[in-house]
Design a protein around this motif. Structure first.
Motif, short mmCIF file in Angstrom:
data_model
loop_
_atom_site.label_atom_id
_atom_site.label_comp_id
_atom_site.label_asym_id
_atom_site.label_seq_id
_atom_site.Cartn_x
_atom_site.Cartn_y
_atom_site.Cartn_z
N GLY A 1 2.10 9.71 -6.35
CA GLY A 1 0.88 10.34 -6.87
C GLY A 1 0.07 11.00 -5.77
O GLY A 1 -0.71 11.90 -6.03
N ARG A 2 0.24 10.54 -4.54
CA ARG A 2 -0.49 11.16 -3.41
C ARG A 2 0.36 12.15 -2.66
O ARG A 2 0.06 12.52 -1.53
CB ARG A 2 -0.85 10.08 -2.39
N GLN A 3 1.49 12.50 -3.26
CA GLN A 3 2.40 13.46 -2.61
C GLN A 3 3.00 12.91 -1.31
O GLN A 3 3.47 13.68 -0.48
CB GLN A 3 1.69 14.77 -2.29
N ALA A 4 2.96 11.59 -1.11
CA ALA A 4 3.55 11.01 0.10
C ALA A 4 4.99 10.65 -0.26
O ALA A 4 5.33 9.50 -0.51
CB ALA A 4 2.76 9.79 0.54
N LEU A 5 5.85 11.67 -0.28
CA LEU A 5 7.18 11.47 -0.85
C LEU A 5 8.11 10.59 0.00
O LEU A 5 8.81 9.73 -0.56
CB LEU A 5 7.84 12.82 -1.16
N PRO A 6 8.14 10.73 1.34
CA PRO A 6 9.03 9.82 2.08
C PRO A 6 8.65 8.36 1.91
O PRO A 6 9.51 7.49 1.76
CB PRO A 6 8.83 10.25 3.54
N GLU A 7 7.33 8.08 1.87
CA GLU A 7 6.90 6.70 1.70
C GLU A 7 7.27 6.22 0.29
O GLU A 7 7.71 5.09 0.10
CB GLU A 7 5.39 6.58 1.91
N ALA A 8 7.07 7.12 -0.69
CA ALA A 8 7.43 6.76 -2.06
C ALA A 8 8.92 6.44 -2.13
O ALA A 8 9.36 5.45 -2.72
CB ALA A 8 7.10 7.92 -3.01
#
Ligand code: SAM
Length: 482
Positions: A365-372
């Protein structure tokens, strides 16, 4: 996403019809909020409306415009600013918070850093804890250093704790803590490093002298020129987008090349991510300022740290109640709170697949894709049949415009759970967009059948604030359209 209207108390704010933020209705109030947001960086309209308005009214004593003028001309150390800061900031912290970070500090970061410093014959370390609240974090760092560096007296150590809240910094300087601050440490920790005093446990002088303190606004210039490690955990979470960008710039500039940045477990770098070297340890992304140009933008998936001597937890969170608290927070639009519950839960149960999946959802949801992606990988490694995780995987694929893989992930979700209505709805929508209307109708009808098991006001998923009645209405509309 459609959000369900909820009753709110009268706050002087109104919700903007096209956004999820709250707008102040009165011009003087709008000015005060804008000023506070500018000075402290906090996202007040979105999170603090209930606390903000009564406090401003109290400080203003009937003349808000005067208060705004006073605030404009005063530094943040003034009594009025500090009253606002104490009320509007969240000082939640405890010793060894996010234990994985301290394991990584001891097992990965300090060994690499100190080896290099010894090689250069420069035995000095500079560590900044930005937004340290009442000091548990810098003291935890000092204790870790003391345990790690067998020749500590031969080193020049700077550990600086800063916070905008003067009262928190005073408490940190005193170093006296109540039991609540020890909730994730073992009894041995307190015995070794604290002395019982009236009012709590006081940090021992040999640790206390390793840390210095400063009241400082993170939006101002950095208090140190060049840091080896920066802890800025659970601070960005509360800031406005432009303040986050400004702080990220400061953090990058203040680190030496090769220096390390630890953010909170539910936080991620949001701007110019490509200039960082991202190390993804299971459940814990950590950022490094590249030493060489080739390291910028690199993402390394690191092996898990071995939890050598993990300290026992004095009392356990009830696994399910903590998870349910996180779900409720997501469903009522309190994402930061949800992240905090999940981090606490994972600190005790690192293999909790559904908690990893929810954190993946929050990062996405925060656009933090690698962490997601890292949390998603953890979720699926612990439970390959977790339908929610496959559903989130589909959303990540869609984020990257990879519709074919998204379809595959949604089919996997439905394979794991035939009644996963969010997957049936989304897959139906993708099929409809691709012109495959019979398949779309079949999926939507299946979703409606699965909804029968839920009461109208039940939420359809842990990941959604949509109720069964809302989704059913959407499905009916889609079936009528197509
Ligand atoms: C939730 S605490 C985090 C404490 C600690 N870092 C941890 O993770 O346990 C957030 C802290 O950030 C501080 N803070 C918020 N805005 C700040 C600003 N503009 N400058 C410095 N500190 C700020 C608050 O006062 C609060 O003490």
């Amino acid at each position: 996403m459609y959000r369900i209207p909820r009753a709110r108390r009268e706050t002087g704010f109104t919700r903007h019809p096209m956004s999820s933020t709250w707008q102040p209705r009165h011009p003087a109030l709008a000015k005060a909020v804008q000023l506070i947001e500018q000075r402290i960086g906090l996202n007040i309209a979105a999170h603090f409306q209930a606390e903000c308005v009564p406090l401003l009214e109290r400080l203003a004593g009937g003349n808000l415009a005067h208060l705004v003028r006073r605030l404009e001309s005063q530094p943040e150390s003034s009594a009025e600013w500090q009253a606002l800061i104490s009320t509007l900031t969240i000082g939640e912290t405890y010793f060894l918070r996010d234990k994985d970070h301290f394991t990584l500090l001891r097992q990965t970061i300090l060994p690499a850093l100190t080896l290099e410093k010894r090689r250069q014959q420069r035995k000095e370390l500079v560590i900044w804890c930005a937004g340290c609240a009442s000091g548990e974090e810098p003291y935890s760092v000092a204790i870790t250093l003391q345990e790690f560096l067998t020749d500590l007296p031969a080193w020049s150590i700077t550990i600086l704790g800063t916070d905008i809240n003067g009262r928190a910094i005073e408490a940190a300087r005193k170093g006296v803590y109540r039991q609540w601050s020890f909730r994730h440490t073992g009894i041995g920790f307190e015995k070794r490093y604290f002395t019982a005093v009236s009012g709590g446990a006081m940090i021992k002088p040999e640790i206390q002298k390793l840390v210095s303190w400063q009241r400082a606004n993170i939006l101002a210039a950095a208090p140190l020129p060049a840091c080896d490690i920066i802890f800025c955990r659970n601070v960005l979470l509360y800031l406005k987008k432009d303040s986050i960008q400004q702080v990220e710039e400061t953090l990058f500039r203040t680190l030496v090349p090769g220096g390390w940045l630890l953010l909170g477990q539910a936080e991620a770098i949001r701007f110019q991510r490509e200039r960082w070297h991202l190390h993804i340890f299971p459940g814990t992304p950590i950022y490094q300022k590249p030493l060489a140009a080739g390291e910028a933008g690199r993402i390394d998936y690191e092996p898990p740290a071995t939890h050598g001597q993990s300290t026992p937890v004095p009392f356990a969170l009830t696994r399910e109640s903590a998870y349910i608290d996180a779900v409720r927070a997501i469903q009522t639009d309190r994402q930061e709170e949800a992240a905090r519950h999940l981090m606490d839960l994972l600190a005790q149960y690192p293999a909790h697949a559904r908690a990893h999946a929810l954190l993946a959802f929050l990062f996405a949801g925060r656009q933090a894709l690698p962490e997601a992606q890292a949390h998603l990988d953890a979720a699926l490694s612990y439970d390959p049949l977790l339908a929610d995780a496959h559903y989130i995987r589909a959303m990540l694929h869609l984020e990257q415009h990879n519709t074919a893989s998204a379809r595959e992930a949604l089919r996997a979700a439905l394979y794991c759970d035939r009644g996963h209505v969010m997957s049936a709805y989304l897959l139906g929508s993708l099929q409809a967009a691709a012109g495959n209307l019979p398949d779309a109708s079949r999926l939507w009808r299946n979703a409606r059948r699965a909804l029968i098991a839920l009461a109208p006001h039940d939420y359809v998923s842990d990941l959604s604030d949509m109720t069964a009645a809302t989704l059913d209405a959407l499905l009916v509309a889609r079936l009528d359209e197509d």
